[in-house]
Design an enzyme around this catalytic site. Structure first.
Site, short mmCIF file in Angstrom:
data_model
loop_
_atom_site.label_atom_id
_atom_site.label_comp_id
_atom_site.label_asym_id
_atom_site.label_seq_id
_atom_site.Cartn_x
_atom_site.Cartn_y
_atom_site.Cartn_z
N ALA A 64 0.86 -1.18 0.00
CA ALA A 64 0.00 0.00 0.00
C ALA A 64 0.90 1.23 0.00
CB ALA A 64 -0.89 -0.02 1.23
N GLY A 109 0.43 -5.04 0.86
CA GLY A 109 -0.75 -5.13 -0.01
C GLY A 109 -0.49 -5.93 -1.28
N GLU A 112 -0.90 -9.35 -0.35
CA GLU A 112 -2.33 -9.58 -0.10
C GLU A 112 -3.11 -9.76 -1.40
OE1 GLU A 112 -2.29 -6.15 2.51
OE2 GLU A 112 -3.13 -7.36 4.13
N GLU A 132 4.32 -4.40 7.46
CA GLU A 132 3.46 -3.42 8.12
C GLU A 132 3.88 -3.12 9.56
OE1 GLU A 132 2.43 -5.73 6.10
OE2 GLU A 132 0.85 -4.95 4.79
N1 COA Z 1 4.46 3.27 -0.80
C1 COA Z 1 4.81 4.42 -1.36
N2 COA Z 1 5.86 4.58 -2.15
C2 COA Z 1 6.60 3.49 -2.39
C3 COA Z 1 6.31 2.25 -1.85
C4 COA Z 1 5.16 2.14 -1.02
N3 COA Z 1 4.78 0.99 -0.48
N4 COA Z 1 7.23 1.37 -2.28
C5 COA Z 1 8.06 2.04 -3.06
N5 COA Z 1 7.69 3.33 -3.15
C6 COA Z 1 8.33 4.42 -3.90
C7 COA Z 1 9.57 4.94 -3.20
O1 COA Z 1 9.20 5.87 -2.20
C8 COA Z 1 10.29 5.56 -4.36
O2 COA Z 1 9.68 6.78 -4.66
P1 COA Z 1 10.61 8.10 -5.01
O3 COA Z 1 11.39 7.68 -6.22
O4 COA Z 1 9.62 9.17 -5.28
O5 COA Z 1 11.47 8.29 -3.81
C9 COA Z 1 9.98 4.60 -5.50
O6 COA Z 1 8.82 3.91 -5.13
C10 COA Z 1 11.08 3.59 -5.76
O7 COA Z 1 11.32 2.91 -4.55
P2 COA Z 1 12.76 2.81 -3.87
O8 COA Z 1 12.57 2.65 -2.39
O9 COA Z 1 13.62 3.94 -4.31
O10 COA Z 1 13.29 1.47 -4.52
P3 COA Z 1 14.34 0.44 -3.89
O11 COA Z 1 14.65 -0.53 -4.97
O12 COA Z 1 15.46 1.16 -3.24
O13 COA Z 1 13.54 -0.31 -2.71
C11 COA Z 1 11.66 -1.47 -1.75
C12 COA Z 1 12.43 -1.11 -3.03
C13 COA Z 1 10.40 -2.21 -2.18
C14 COA Z 1 12.52 -2.36 -0.86
C15 COA Z 1 11.31 -0.18 -0.99
O14 COA Z 1 10.70 0.73 -1.91
C16 COA Z 1 10.34 -0.40 0.13
O15 COA Z 1 10.74 -0.86 1.19
N6 COA Z 1 9.06 -0.04 -0.09
C17 COA Z 1 8.05 -0.15 0.93
C18 COA Z 1 7.60 -1.59 1.07
C19 COA Z 1 6.57 -1.72 2.17
O16 COA Z 1 6.84 -1.51 3.33
N7 COA Z 1 5.36 -2.09 1.75
C20 COA Z 1 4.27 -2.34 2.65
C21 COA Z 1 3.51 -1.12 2.92
S1 COA Z 1 2.22 -1.47 4.07
#
Ligand code: COA
Length: 258
Positions: A64, A109, A112, A132
């Site tokens: 999400a 999500g 999910e 989460e």
């Molecule tokens: N919500 C909002 N934005 C997200 C996102 C999420 N769940 N997952 C990735 N993004 C965004 C990042 O903020 C980034 O945006 P920006 O370029 O404007 O800064 C873009 O997507 C690329 O992600 P980035 O983190 O730079 O890529 P990465 O390869 O370094 O890392 C992840 C990838 C998936 C490990 C990392 O993005 C992450 O931990 N995301 C959140 C995952 C999460 O906790 N999901 C559950 C939410 S309840």
């Protein structure tokens, strides 16, 4: 629709792609609404199989949208969870098989949405997890309910309480995914499987899905009664006569979906 694309092939296979690549296909309310809208449209189209995937090679759905959730009040969060429940329920209740082609991150999500599909095919670079609690919240789009049902309560609780990410191979070992395939191959493998399913009697497959779904909800005796009814109903279809007749006549069956 801005973030969800649906392709319907002549082969009866529909492909729903979540495409918000700049945010790794993460789910904001609009994306979830569009998933729901696409699934409702597909209910009218009656494909034989629906594949759900994420655009690009990096991410299925990275969860999400945390930036959006960070601004939510409790009531807005409730509404968001309900929106997610409605969209994933459409996957659950889709009369035709659904296959998640997990091409990369399937976090929160994303996991999910994959869980609400019938079958999960993962690329070997896919990562699964429920981060989460690391954010001070909990899986709110069905994870606390569907994960224990699929992998058992102990393994599910470990994943949910730790927030730890697991690789595709570990996900397969705990039955979270059906198959692991080389990077870049999740969609092709899902399509091959979809073609295999789509070549079978479509009414039979739909009833088989309904019966298998029933196993989640009812006791064995009720489930067996339901199975017997679904079994009997198929004997009134042309497809059943065609399928069994073709076997006896040593030819390939041609199912018409009647
Ligand atoms: N919500 C909002 N934005 C997200 C996102 C999420 N769940 N997952 C990735 N993004 C965004 C990042 O903020 C980034 O945006 P920006 O370029 O404007 O800064 C873009 O997507 C690329 O992600 P980035 O983190 O730079 O890529 P990465 O390869 O370094 O890392 C992840 C990838 C998936 C490990 C990392 O993005 C992450 O931990 N995301 C959140 C995952 C999460 O906790 N999901 C559950 C939410 S309840």
């Amino acid at each position: 629709m801005d973030f969800v694309k649906v392709e319907r092939g002549d082969d009866g296979i529909a492909v729903l792609t979540i495409d918000r690549q700049e945010k790794l296909n993460s789910l904001n309310p609009q994306v979830i609404e569009e998933i729901g809208q696409a699934l409702l449209e597909l209910e009218n189209d009656q494909p034989r199989v629906t594949i759900v995937t994420g655009a690009g090679e990096k991410s299925f759905i990275a969860g999400a949208d945390i930036a959006v959730m960070n601004e939510m009040t409790p009531l807005e969060a409730k509404r968001f969870a309900e929106l997610g429940h409605a969209a994933t329920a459409l996957l659950d209740r889709s009369p035709v098989p659904t296959i998640a082609a997990v091409n990369g991150f399937a976090l929160g999500g994303g996991c999910e949405v994959a869980l609400a599909c019938d079958i999960r095919i993962a690329a070997e670079n896919a990562l699964f997890g429920f981060p989460e609690v690391t954010l001070g919240i909990l899986p709110g789009l069905g994870g606390t309910q569907r994960l224990p049902r699929l992998v058992g309560p102990g393994v599910a609780k470990e994943m949910i309480f730790s927030g730890r990410r697991i690789k595709a191979e570990e996900a397969r070992m705990i039955n979270l995914v059906n198959r692991v395939v080389p990077e870049g191959e999740a969609f092709n493998t899902a399509r091959e499987l979809a073609e295999e399913i789509a070549s079978n009697g479509p009414i039979a497959v739909r009833h088989a899905k309904a019966a298998a779904n029933k196993a989640q909800d009812v006791d064995l005796v009720s489930g067996l009664e339901y199975e017997a009814d679904q079994f009997a109903l198929l004997f009134g279809t042309e497809d059943a006569r065609e399928g069994m007749g073709a076997f006896i006549e040593k030819r390939k069956a041609e199912f018409k979906g009647r």
